[in-house]
Design a protein around this motif. Structure first.
Motif, PDB file in Angstrom:
ATOM      1  N   ASN A 236      43.414  38.168  37.243  1.00 31.38           N
ATOM      2  CA  ASN A 236      43.071  39.575  37.420  1.00 31.38           C
ATOM      3  C   ASN A 236      41.812  39.735  38.250  1.00 31.38           C
ATOM      4  O   ASN A 236      40.873  38.946  38.152  1.00 31.38           O
ATOM      5  CB  ASN A 236      42.826  40.247  36.062  1.00 31.38           C
ATOM      6  CG  ASN A 236      44.080  40.329  35.227  1.00 31.38           C
ATOM      7  OD1 ASN A 236      45.192  40.293  35.750  1.00 31.38           O
ATOM      8  ND2 ASN A 236      43.912  40.429  33.916  1.00 31.38           N
ATOM      9  N   GLY A 237      41.791  40.796  39.023  1.00 25.42           N
ATOM     10  CA  GLY A 237      40.578  41.230  39.686  1.00 25.42           C
ATOM     11  C   GLY A 237      40.413  42.721  39.471  1.00 25.42           C
ATOM     12  O   GLY A 237      41.370  43.482  39.626  1.00 25.42           O
ATOM     13  N   ASP A 238      39.216  43.172  39.054  1.00 26.52           N
ATOM     14  CA  ASP A 238      38.988  44.593  38.815  1.00 26.52           C
ATOM     15  C   ASP A 238      37.522  44.902  39.047  1.00 26.52           C
ATOM     16  O   ASP A 238      36.773  44.064  39.576  1.00 26.52           O
ATOM     17  CB  ASP A 238      39.436  44.993  37.404  1.00 26.52           C
ATOM     18  CG  ASP A 238      38.812  44.119  36.313  1.00 26.52           C
ATOM     19  OD1 ASP A 238      37.668  43.649  36.507  1.00 26.52           O
ATOM     20  OD2 ASP A 238      39.458  43.916  35.267  1.00 26.52           O
ATOM     21  N   LEU A 239      37.084  46.092  38.642  1.00 28.22           N
ATOM     22  CA  LEU A 239      35.708  46.495  38.902  1.00 28.22           C
ATOM     23  C   LEU A 239      34.708  45.679  38.093  1.00 28.22           C
ATOM     24  O   LEU A 239      33.522  45.662  38.400  1.00 28.22           O
ATOM     25  CB  LEU A 239      35.515  47.988  38.647  1.00 28.22           C
ATOM     26  CG  LEU A 239      35.793  48.545  37.237  1.00 28.22           C
ATOM     27  CD1 LEU A 239      34.556  48.456  36.354  1.00 28.22           C
ATOM     28  CD2 LEU A 239      36.263  49.996  37.324  1.00 28.22           C
ATOM     29  N   ALA A 241      35.130  42.212  37.366  1.00 27.08           N
ATOM     30  CA  ALA A 241      35.054  40.839  37.856  1.00 27.08           C
ATOM     31  C   ALA A 241      36.217  40.572  38.807  1.00 27.08           C
ATOM     32  O   ALA A 241      37.354  41.006  38.546  1.00 27.08           O
ATOM     33  CB  ALA A 241      35.101  39.850  36.693  1.00 27.08           C
ATOM     34  N   SER A 242      35.932  39.862  39.881  1.00 29.11           N
ATOM     35  CA  SER A 242      36.983  39.477  40.819  1.00 29.11           C
ATOM     36  C   SER A 242      37.795  38.323  40.228  1.00 29.11           C
ATOM     37  O   SER A 242      37.395  37.678  39.260  1.00 29.11           O
ATOM     38  CB  SER A 242      36.368  39.038  42.146  1.00 29.11           C
ATOM     39  OG  SER A 242      35.635  37.828  41.978  1.00 29.11           O
ATOM     40  N   ALA A 243      38.946  38.048  40.840  1.00 30.26           N
ATOM     41  CA  ALA A 243      39.763  36.923  40.407  1.00 30.26           C
ATOM     42  C   ALA A 243      39.011  35.607  40.579  1.00 30.26           C
ATOM     43  O   ALA A 243      39.086  34.716  39.720  1.00 30.26           O
ATOM     44  CB  ALA A 243      41.078  36.900  41.188  1.00 30.26           C
ATOM     45  N   ASP A 244      38.277  35.471  41.671  1.00 33.60           N
ATOM     46  CA  ASP A 244      37.512  34.240  41.898  1.00 33.60           C
ATOM     47  C   ASP A 244      36.436  34.060  40.833  1.00 33.60           C
ATOM     48  O   ASP A 244      36.189  32.933  40.371  1.00 33.60           O
ATOM     49  CB  ASP A 244      36.868  34.257  43.290  1.00 33.60           C
ATOM     50  CG  ASP A 244      37.880  34.044  44.397  1.00 33.60           C
ATOM     51  OD1 ASP A 244      38.944  33.449  44.120  1.00 33.60           O
ATOM     52  OD2 ASP A 244      37.618  34.485  45.536  1.00 33.60           O
ATOM     53  N   TYR A 245      35.786  35.150  40.452  1.00 34.45           N
ATOM     54  CA  TYR A 245      34.753  35.051  39.419  1.00 34.45           C
ATOM     55  C   TYR A 245      35.375  34.684  38.079  1.00 34.45           C
ATOM     56  O   TYR A 245      34.816  33.883  37.314  1.00 34.45           O
ATOM     57  CB  TYR A 245      33.984  36.363  39.314  1.00 34.45           C
ATOM     58  CG  TYR A 245      32.809  36.311  38.371  1.00 34.45           C
ATOM     59  CD1 TYR A 245      31.829  35.335  38.500  1.00 34.45           C
ATOM     60  CD2 TYR A 245      32.672  37.229  37.336  1.00 34.45           C
ATOM     61  CE1 TYR A 245      30.749  35.277  37.634  1.00 34.45           C
ATOM     62  CE2 TYR A 245      31.598  37.182  36.471  1.00 34.45           C
ATOM     63  CZ  TYR A 245      30.643  36.203  36.628  1.00 34.45           C
ATOM     64  OH  TYR A 245      29.569  36.143  35.766  1.00 34.45           O
ATOM     65  N   ARG A 246      36.541  35.242  37.774  1.00 33.04           N
ATOM     66  CA  ARG A 246      37.214  34.880  36.535  1.00 33.04           C
ATOM     67  C   ARG A 246      37.615  33.397  36.544  1.00 33.04           C
ATOM     68  O   ARG A 246      37.552  32.719  35.525  1.00 33.04           O
ATOM     69  CB  ARG A 246      38.437  35.774  36.309  1.00 33.04           C
ATOM     70  CG  ARG A 246      38.088  37.150  35.729  1.00 33.04           C
ATOM     71  CD  ARG A 246      39.340  37.915  35.333  1.00 33.04           C
ATOM     72  NE  ARG A 246      39.027  39.040  34.466  1.00 33.04           N
ATOM     73  CZ  ARG A 246      38.735  40.266  34.901  1.00 33.04           C
ATOM     74  NH1 ARG A 246      38.708  40.514  36.200  1.00 33.04           N
ATOM     75  NH2 ARG A 246      38.466  41.242  34.043  1.00 33.04           N
TER      76      ARG A 246
END
Length: 263
Positions: A236-239, A241-246
């Motif tokens: 998931n990517g949202d406001l 956290a981005s997918a890369d950060y997850r």
């Protein structure tokens, strides 16, 4: 609030009868009541499960802990059997929401709702738990089927969860600061059959990670986790956290969980 009928059955048979007639089960109400207030759900009948003692409490059955579906988060966190045999599960329960949510929210309600950022599904999947209903037993692998989706049939009610005991187990999560749901939560369990790693908050529901499991089966150390590549393409990517950060958080939280399990 719109009009609806309210039932508080005192036997499991009564509860099942109401549910099979179209009633909506009310466990802790932490998601259901908020959804009703926002007009996202409009059940015509609420079936309050709070007066069913057979759905509450913790007991040991051989090499399993059996926890009733209506057991509150705070009771899971404080129970002596859980703290002795599955301290990682007790710690997970103690980190859900705030005191008010832990006082009202239930294990079965959380599992049935299957929020993609909820904590309990990761424990069930990592420990290889079994969901017991009024009709059958369902392995966690088969129970969780994606975003807010489970194997439960209409009128089927969770009565308990059977958790196998583990040699080591721990949970670590990075909280979304407002909701206290998991941006990423990782439950790690080391058993006689090997290591299982379940991740919540990062994808379309809880999932296991084969690469992390293989690495930790070879060497149950935080250093082994650092060598595993985490693919962000399905995350998931949202406001928040981005997918890369997850993907980065999966590595970090898995290392934290391993350290906690080894402590």
């Amino acid at each position: 609030m719109y009009a609806f009928t309210y039932e508080r059955p005192t036997t499991l048979a009564q509860a099942v009868s109401h549910l099979q007639a179209g009633g909506q089960a009310l466990a802790g109400g932490q998601t259901l009541l908020a959804s009703m207030k926002q007009r996202l759900l409009a059940p015509e009948q609420l079936v309050d499960l709070g007066a069913l003692p057979e759905l509450q409490g913790v007991c040991q059955d051989g090499d399993h802990l059996v926890i009733g579906a209506m057991t509150r988060h705070q009771d899971v966190a404080n129970n002596a059997l859980v703290r002795q045999h599955l301290p990682g599960l007790a710690s997970l329960a103690n980190g859900i929401g705030d005191k008010q949510i832990r006082a009202m929210g239930t294990l079965g309600g959380s599992v049935a709702n299957n929020d993609p950022a909820a904590c309990y599904p990761s424990a069930l999947l990592a420990l290889g738990a079994t969901v017991v209903t009024n009709q059958r037993s369902i392995a966690a692998e088969d129970f969780f089927q994606g975003l807010y989706s489970t194997a439960l049939e209409p009128g089927e009610l969770i009565t308990a969860i059977r958790f196998p005991l583990a040699q080591r187990a721990a949970y670590a999560k990075f909280k979304q600061s407002a909701s206290r749901f998991a941006l990423v939560g990782v439950f790690v369990a080391q058993t006689q059959a090997g290591v299982r790693v379940a991740i919540t908050g990062a994808g379309n529901g809880v999932f296991r990670h084969a690469g992390l499991e293989a690495a930790l089966s070879q060497s149950f150390t935080p250093e082994a986790v650092a060598q595993v590549a985490i693919d962000a393409s399905d995350l998931n990517g949202d406001l928040h956290a981005s997918a890369d950060y997850r993907a980065h958080l999966i590595t970090v939280q898995t290392q934290r969980a391993v350290r906690l399990a080894l402590a």
